[in-house]
Write a protein that holds these residues in place. Structure first.
Motif, PDB file in Angstrom:
ATOM      1  N   ALA A  40      18.836  28.698  67.403  1.00 35.71           N
ATOM      2  CA  ALA A  40      18.210  28.203  69.384  1.00 35.71           C
ATOM      3  C   ALA A  40      18.661  26.578  69.323  1.00 35.71           C
ATOM      4  N   ALA A  41      18.913  25.907  70.547  1.00 34.42           N
ATOM      5  CA  ALA A  41      18.596  24.819  70.656  1.00 34.42           C
ATOM      6  C   ALA A  41      17.001  24.145  71.127  1.00 34.42           C
ATOM      7  N   ALA A  42      16.044  25.095  71.148  1.00 34.12           N
ATOM      8  CA  ALA A  42      14.374  24.661  71.510  1.00 34.12           C
ATOM      9  C   ALA A  42      14.280  24.588  69.869  1.00 34.12           C
ATOM     10  N   THR A  43      14.671  25.394  68.955  1.00 32.64           N
ATOM     11  CA  THR A  43      14.211  25.877  67.850  1.00 32.64           C
ATOM     12  C   THR A  43      13.881  24.211  66.720  1.00 32.64           C
ATOM     13  N   HIS A  44      15.823  23.978  66.828  1.00 37.54           N
ATOM     14  CA  HIS A  44      16.109  22.721  66.163  1.00 37.54           C
ATOM     15  C   HIS A  44      15.373  21.883  67.226  1.00 37.54           C
ATOM     16  N   ARG A  45      14.901  21.225  68.536  1.00 34.20           N
ATOM     17  CA  ARG A  45      14.359  20.395  69.288  1.00 34.20           C
ATOM     18  C   ARG A  45      12.924  20.159  69.035  1.00 34.20           C
ATOM     19  N   GLU A  46      12.166  21.612  68.649  1.00 28.21           N
ATOM     20  CA  GLU A  46      10.773  21.737  68.281  1.00 28.21           C
ATOM     21  C   GLU A  46      10.910  20.524  66.584  1.00 28.21           C
ATOM     22  N   ILE A  47      11.386  21.275  65.747  1.00 27.70           N
ATOM     23  CA  ILE A  47      11.303  20.367  64.694  1.00 27.70           C
ATOM     24  C   ILE A  47      11.452  19.062  64.373  1.00 27.70           C
ATOM     25  N   ARG A  48      12.794  18.544  65.375  1.00 29.10           N
ATOM     26  CA  ARG A  48      12.538  17.149  65.155  1.00 29.10           C
ATOM     27  C   ARG A  48      11.711  16.450  65.763  1.00 29.10           C
ATOM     28  N   ASP A  49      11.009  16.946  66.787  1.00 30.77           N
ATOM     29  CA  ASP A  49       9.949  16.510  67.752  1.00 30.77           C
ATOM     30  C   ASP A  49       8.484  16.050  66.534  1.00 30.77           C
ATOM     31  N   TRP A  50       8.853  17.673  66.346  1.00 29.46           N
ATOM     32  CA  TRP A  50       7.150  17.811  64.396  1.00 29.46           C
ATOM     33  C   TRP A  50       7.030  17.052  63.802  1.00 29.46           C
ATOM     34  N   PHE A  51       8.539  16.536  63.253  1.00 32.43           N
ATOM     35  CA  PHE A  51       8.881  15.567  62.267  1.00 32.43           C
ATOM     36  C   PHE A  51       8.482  13.909  62.864  1.00 32.43           C
ATOM     37  N   ASN A  52       9.563  14.033  63.836  1.00 33.68           N
ATOM     38  CA  ASN A  52       8.738  11.707  65.212  1.00 33.68           C
ATOM     39  C   ASN A  52       7.331  12.545  65.365  1.00 33.68           C
ATOM     40  N   ALA A  53       6.380  13.321  65.585  1.00 33.37           N
ATOM     41  CA  ALA A  53       5.503  12.876  65.351  1.00 33.37           C
ATOM     42  C   ALA A  53       4.823  12.724  63.753  1.00 33.37           C
ATOM     43  N   ALA A  54       4.825  13.343  62.734  1.00 31.96           N
ATOM     44  CA  ALA A  54       4.493  13.429  62.074  1.00 31.96           C
ATOM     45  C   ALA A  54       4.869  11.906  61.042  1.00 31.96           C
ATOM     46  N   PHE A  55       5.622  11.700  61.204  1.00 33.14           N
ATOM     47  CA  PHE A  55       6.028  10.093  61.014  1.00 33.14           C
ATOM     48  C   PHE A  55       5.995   9.119  61.197  1.00 33.14           C
ATOM     49  N   GLY A  56       6.022   9.280  62.616  1.00 31.75           N
ATOM     50  CA  GLY A  56       6.026   7.427  63.760  1.00 31.75           C
ATOM     51  C   GLY A  56       7.407   7.258  63.864  1.00 31.75           C
ATOM     52  N   ARG A  57       8.210   8.750  64.107  1.00 32.30           N
ATOM     53  CA  ARG A  57      10.045   8.133  64.538  1.00 32.30           C
ATOM     54  C   ARG A  57      10.019   8.520  65.294  1.00 32.30           C
ATOM     55  N   SER A  58      11.398   7.454  65.947  1.00 33.34           N
ATOM     56  CA  SER A  58      11.956   8.009  68.167  1.00 33.34           C
ATOM     57  C   SER A  58      12.535   9.186  67.841  1.00 33.34           C
ATOM     58  N   GLY A  59      13.279   9.247  66.861  1.00 35.65           N
ATOM     59  CA  GLY A  59      14.744  10.175  66.381  1.00 35.65           C
ATOM     60  C   GLY A  59      15.225  11.350  67.495  1.00 35.65           C
ATOM     61  N   SER A  60      15.878  10.437  68.574  1.00 37.11           N
ATOM     62  CA  SER A  60      16.034  11.425  69.764  1.00 37.11           C
ATOM     63  C   SER A  60      17.814  11.779  69.381  1.00 37.11           C
ATOM     64  N   GLY A  61      18.575  11.797  68.875  1.00 34.38           N
ATOM     65  CA  GLY A  61      19.739  11.638  67.696  1.00 34.38           C
ATOM     66  C   GLY A  61      20.117  13.523  68.619  1.00 34.38           C
ATOM     67  N   GLY A  62      21.395  13.935  68.614  1.00 34.11           N
ATOM     68  CA  GLY A  62      22.125  15.059  69.296  1.00 34.11           C
ATOM     69  C   GLY A  62      21.101  16.274  67.969  1.00 34.11           C
ATOM     70  N   LEU A  63      21.400  17.272  68.990  1.00 31.62           N
ATOM     71  CA  LEU A  63      21.234  18.091  67.790  1.00 31.62           C
ATOM     72  C   LEU A  63      22.229  19.009  67.169  1.00 31.62           C
ATOM     73  N   ALA A  64      22.364  19.221  65.714  1.00 34.02           N
ATOM     74  CA  ALA A  64      23.539  19.654  64.607  1.00 34.02           C
ATOM     75  C   ALA A  64      23.708  21.454  65.881  1.00 34.02           C
ATOM     76  N   LEU A  65      23.802  21.839  65.971  1.00 31.97           N
ATOM     77  CA  LEU A  65      23.922  23.415  66.897  1.00 31.97           C
ATOM     78  C   LEU A  65      25.608  23.711  66.778  1.00 31.97           C
ATOM     79  N   ILE A  66      25.668  24.642  65.804  1.00 38.89           N
ATOM     80  CA  ILE A  66      26.387  25.471  64.917  1.00 38.89           C
ATOM     81  C   ILE A  66      26.949  26.873  65.511  1.00 38.89           C
ATOM     82  N   GLY A  67      25.855  27.435  66.430  1.00 44.03           N
ATOM     83  CA  GLY A  67      26.551  28.892  66.805  1.00 44.03           C
ATOM     84  C   GLY A  67      27.925  28.773  67.352  1.00 44.03           C
ATOM     85  N   LEU A  68      28.075  27.882  68.271  1.00 44.62           N
ATOM     86  CA  LEU A  68      29.513  28.633  68.913  1.00 44.62           C
ATOM     87  C   LEU A  68      30.512  28.832  67.308  1.00 44.62           C
ATOM     88  N   PRO A  69      30.640  27.316  66.870  1.00 44.70           N
ATOM     89  CA  PRO A  69      31.435  27.652  65.775  1.00 44.70           C
ATOM     90  C   PRO A  69      31.203  28.387  64.804  1.00 44.70           C
TER      91      PRO A  69
END
Length: 351
Positions: free
Chosen positions: A90-119
């Motif tokens: 789910a995109a929400a899962t990937h987004r939550e994890i990205r934002d969690w580590f951004n906050a933990a390590f003072g990052r601001s990454g906002s790149g595309g999510l590697a969603l492989i569901g359809l492929p």
């Protein structure tokens, strides 16, 4: 679930882990205080895991972050319309994890999510369709007689109701594998009831062509299974999972042979194939009514069975329609089903 328990145990033992995200974290692994900075992501239908997560966040509502002394933080979220498997993609899962580590390590990454569901779905569909030309290598079998409508509906529905009742009345928690024992007994009871009814009707399964079933199992487990193991979920049977496999296998073989015979080795009309398999899945759902403690494992098994029939069932269907052999379908699907359940069932729930 999803390796979350192992990750949490490692974080508890290794002080270098500054932040952690756990998907489908089972109860009893983390504590309300440790690990310090923990994100828990569950599917909306993982009710037991969500209840455990609420205890780990001191009742903080899902979607809100609870902070503590120093860098301590806890957050639990549930991803709507997902369960133990689809929550991974789910995109929400990937987004939550990205934002969690951004906050933990003072990052601001906002790149595309590697969603492989359809492929991944397209890859799996391609592997399923690729089985059709392989099925043509088997000799063509005779046409299988259609089960009369009255007998079909009786045998699709009656065993699906009787099997959960029998399972409720007969204790099956042998060998200490409660959930696996229940699944094994349920499949066995359902299959025996269907095969007995078919025998009375005069529609016994054809035992010729069983070698094609070995081909179905090899293709399903080694070819399709390799992609599943690499990109979807752990699909390898090892260690204690061999015990689960051995326990489920007899019932799986009987149930899948009954399924193949009821749907005329996949030559029955499509709505009959859907109805027969929906009845089996519904039978497992009905079992949760009699045994509420099995509801957690049910939400793991049901989506797996839907996926199983859509993929492995389609592969076996090519061989069944070509050979006209219920034994080929039953043997191939039975081996694949036992393997799939043994690889999928969380051992903490299976035991």
């Amino acid at each position: 679930g999803q390796g979350a328990a192992l990750a949490v145990r490692h974080a508890l033992a290794d002080g270098r882990v500054a932040a952690l995200a756990a998907i489908s974290l089972p109860p009893g692994v983390a504590t309300p205080a440790e690990p310090d900075r923990l994100l828990i992501v569950n599917g909306a239908f993982e009710f037991r895991n969500r209840a455990a997560a609420a205890g780990l966040t001191a009742g903080t509502p899902e979607g809100e972050t609870r902070t503590g002394p120093g860098d301590a933080a806890r957050r639990a979220v549930s991803v709507r319309l997902s369960e133990h498997l689809t929550v991974l993609y789910a995109a929400a899962t990937h987004r939550e994890i990205r934002d969690w580590f951004n906050a933990a390590f003072g990052r601001s990454g906002s790149g595309g999510l590697a969603l492989i569901g359809l492929p991944l779905l397209l890859t799996l569909a391609g592997l399923v369709m690729l089985a059709e030309p392989f099925a043509r290598a088997w000799p063509a079998g005779r046409r299988v007689n259609e089960v009369p409508p009255g007998a079909f509906w009786t045998l699709a529905l009656a065993p699906s109701v009787l099997a959960p009742v029998m399972l409720w009345l007969v204790p099956t928690n042998f060998l200490g594998l409660d959930a696996a024992g229940d699944l094994a007994a349920h499949l066995l009871f359902w299959g025996i009831l269907v095969l007995a009814g078919l025998a009375l009707e005069g529609d016994t399964p054809r035992l010729k062509g069983w070698r094609a079933g070995i081909g179905v199992a090899v293709y399903g487990i080694l070819v399709l299974g390799a992609i599943l193991d690499r990109y979807v979920w752990h699909f390898t049977v090892s260690g204690d999972r061999w015990t689960v496999f051995a326990m489920i296998l007899p019932g799986a073989l009987v149930a899948m042979t009954a399924d193949a015979t009821l749907i005329q080795s996949a030559r029955a009309r499509p709505w009959r194939r859907v109805a027969a398999r929906t009845a089996l899945i519904g039978s497992l759902a009905l079992a949760a009514v009699f045994e509420p403690s099995r509801r957690t494992i049910l939400f793991v098994v049901l989506p797996v069975l839907v996926f199983f029939f859509a993929t492995f069932g389609a592969i076996a269907g090519f061989v069944g329609r070509r050979s006209g052999s219920s034994a080929a379908m039953g043997l191939g699907l039975g081996l694949c089903l036992a393997w799939t359940l043994a690889a999928t069932l969380p051992l903490a729930d299976a035991q």
